[in-house]
Structure formats: structure tokens, C-alpha cells
Design a protein around this motif. Sequence first.
Motif, mmCIF file in Angstrom:
data_model
loop_
_atom_site.group_PDB
_atom_site.id
_atom_site.type_symbol
_atom_site.label_atom_id
_atom_site.label_comp_id
_atom_site.label_asym_id
_atom_site.label_seq_id
_atom_site.Cartn_x
_atom_site.Cartn_y
_atom_site.Cartn_z
ATOM 1 N N ASP A 46 0.838 -1.191 0.000
ATOM 2 C CA ASP A 46 0.000 0.000 0.000
ATOM 3 C C ASP A 46 0.874 1.242 0.000
ATOM 4 O O ASP A 46 1.919 1.289 0.624
ATOM 5 C CB ASP A 46 -0.976 -0.002 1.172
ATOM 6 N N GLY A 47 0.433 2.238 -0.755
ATOM 7 C CA GLY A 47 1.147 3.504 -0.835
ATOM 8 C C GLY A 47 0.467 4.541 0.039
ATOM 9 O O GLY A 47 -0.505 4.260 0.744
ATOM 10 N N ALA A 52 -7.362 13.256 -1.514
ATOM 11 C CA ALA A 52 -8.768 12.962 -1.246
ATOM 12 C C ALA A 52 -8.939 11.805 -0.269
ATOM 13 O O ALA A 52 -10.052 11.482 0.136
ATOM 14 C CB ALA A 52 -9.497 12.654 -2.545
ATOM 15 N N GLY A 53 -7.837 11.158 0.103
ATOM 16 C CA GLY A 53 -7.895 10.043 1.043
ATOM 17 C C GLY A 53 -8.083 8.697 0.387
ATOM 18 O O GLY A 53 -8.279 7.692 1.071
ATOM 19 N N ASP A 54 -8.034 8.651 -0.941
ATOM 20 C CA ASP A 54 -8.195 7.378 -1.648
ATOM 21 C C ASP A 54 -6.940 6.520 -1.463
ATOM 22 O O ASP A 54 -5.827 7.032 -1.516
ATOM 23 C CB ASP A 54 -8.410 7.615 -3.146
ATOM 24 N N PRO A 55 -7.109 5.219 -1.272
ATOM 25 C CA PRO A 55 -5.941 4.338 -1.096
ATOM 26 C C PRO A 55 -5.182 4.164 -2.407
ATOM 27 O O PRO A 55 -5.763 4.222 -3.491
ATOM 28 C CB PRO A 55 -6.554 3.016 -0.641
ATOM 29 N N THR A 56 -3.892 3.975 -2.299
ATOM 30 C CA THR A 56 -3.058 3.720 -3.474
ATOM 31 C C THR A 56 -2.193 2.490 -3.227
ATOM 32 O O THR A 56 -2.021 2.065 -2.086
ATOM 33 C CB THR A 56 -2.141 4.926 -3.791
ATOM 34 N N TRP A 57 -1.666 1.946 -4.302
ATOM 35 C CA TRP A 57 -0.833 0.748 -4.259
ATOM 36 C C TRP A 57 0.388 0.976 -5.126
ATOM 37 O O TRP A 57 0.351 1.784 -6.052
ATOM 38 C CB TRP A 57 -1.605 -0.451 -4.807
ATOM 39 N N LEU A 58 1.461 0.260 -4.848
ATOM 40 C CA LEU A 58 2.628 0.319 -5.710
ATOM 41 C C LEU A 58 3.349 -1.013 -5.694
ATOM 42 O O LEU A 58 3.236 -1.788 -4.747
ATOM 43 C CB LEU A 58 3.574 1.452 -5.312
ATOM 44 N N ALA A 59 4.073 -1.261 -6.779
ATOM 45 C CA ALA A 59 4.836 -2.501 -6.905
ATOM 46 C C ALA A 59 6.250 -2.269 -6.405
ATOM 47 O O ALA A 59 6.839 -1.225 -6.657
ATOM 48 C CB ALA A 59 4.860 -2.950 -8.358
ATOM 49 N N GLU A 60 6.769 -3.233 -5.681
ATOM 50 C CA GLU A 60 8.172 -3.252 -5.285
ATOM 51 C C GLU A 60 8.781 -4.486 -5.927
ATOM 52 O O GLU A 60 8.287 -5.593 -5.743
ATOM 53 C CB GLU A 60 8.329 -3.341 -3.767
ATOM 54 N N PRO A 79 5.239 3.348 -9.804
ATOM 55 C CA PRO A 79 4.430 4.515 -9.433
ATOM 56 C C PRO A 79 3.212 4.119 -8.597
ATOM 57 O O PRO A 79 2.802 2.953 -8.578
ATOM 58 C CB PRO A 79 4.004 5.076 -10.786
ATOM 59 N N LEU A 80 2.630 5.097 -7.922
ATOM 60 C CA LEU A 80 1.410 4.858 -7.156
ATOM 61 C C LEU A 80 0.261 4.603 -8.120
ATOM 62 O O LEU A 80 0.111 5.298 -9.121
ATOM 63 C CB LEU A 80 1.079 6.062 -6.276
ATOM 64 N N ARG A 81 -0.544 3.605 -7.799
ATOM 65 C CA ARG A 81 -1.711 3.255 -8.617
ATOM 66 C C ARG A 81 -2.939 3.173 -7.714
ATOM 67 O O ARG A 81 -2.845 2.868 -6.537
ATOM 68 C CB ARG A 81 -1.511 1.901 -9.307
ATOM 69 N N PHE A 82 -4.112 3.435 -8.293
ATOM 70 C CA PHE A 82 -5.352 3.371 -7.529
ATOM 71 C C PHE A 82 -5.948 1.973 -7.507
ATOM 72 O O PHE A 82 -6.941 1.732 -6.840
ATOM 73 C CB PHE A 82 -6.375 4.368 -8.093
#
Length: 118
Positions: A46-47, A52-60, A79-82
Motif C-alpha cells: 500500500d502507498g 482525497a484520502g483514496d488508497p493507493t498501491w505500488l509494486a516493489e 508509481p502509485l496506482r489506484f
Amino acid sequence: PVRRSSGRRSPSPPRAPAARSRSRAAEEKLGAGQEVDGEVTIKVVDGAPNKAGDPTWLAEVYVPRPTPMRAGTICVRGPLRFDSKTALEDGERLADAHKKGGYKEVQALRSALRVEAR
């Protein structure tokens, strides 16, 4: 005069158990932490939430260090993704880039993904 400790300390307050993080749930759900070719590992974590408080995800993606460096791995973050599935796709693309051209190719693709994500 110098103050010296008496050797007695007050006990620290008990800590609350850690809440289950979203990244652990994602790892279970998406199979994150999967090894590709035995040398590259992909994780989706999780990023930081956006404004706006929406959660984001990213790949490691953990790739082996180039040869003149000491042994170990380097973490490359996408990069951060929704959407967590898009982040997983980014991780797979980064792992494929490592197969094609090593760490330099991964860096080039990471830069391209960041431009694409804007």
C-alpha cells in the motif's frame, strides 16, 4: 555537578498489538512476494493515500545488484496506482525488463511508468 542515573527506570507502557496492514492483506490476496526466475521478487504494497484520502498501491521489485557492487538486492518501486492489479502488472513489467536488460532496463522502465502514471 554531573547528574548520574540511579540505574532505575520507570517501566515503559504496554504497546497495543499492531493492526493488520493493508499490504499484508494484499500479499495474501495477490500472491505478492512471488519470485520470478528465482532472482527477482515482486511485492504489491500500500502507498500513501492521495489528497482525497483514496488508497493507493505500488509494486516493489527486488532485483540482484549489478556485478561490481556487493552481493544483495535492490528494491525498485513503481508509481502509485489506484488499483492493486495495475500495480501488480507494473511489477510484472519491471521483472520482464530485468530479464531483457538487467538493472539499467528496469530503471528506464520505472522512469517511463512514472511519466505514464501522471
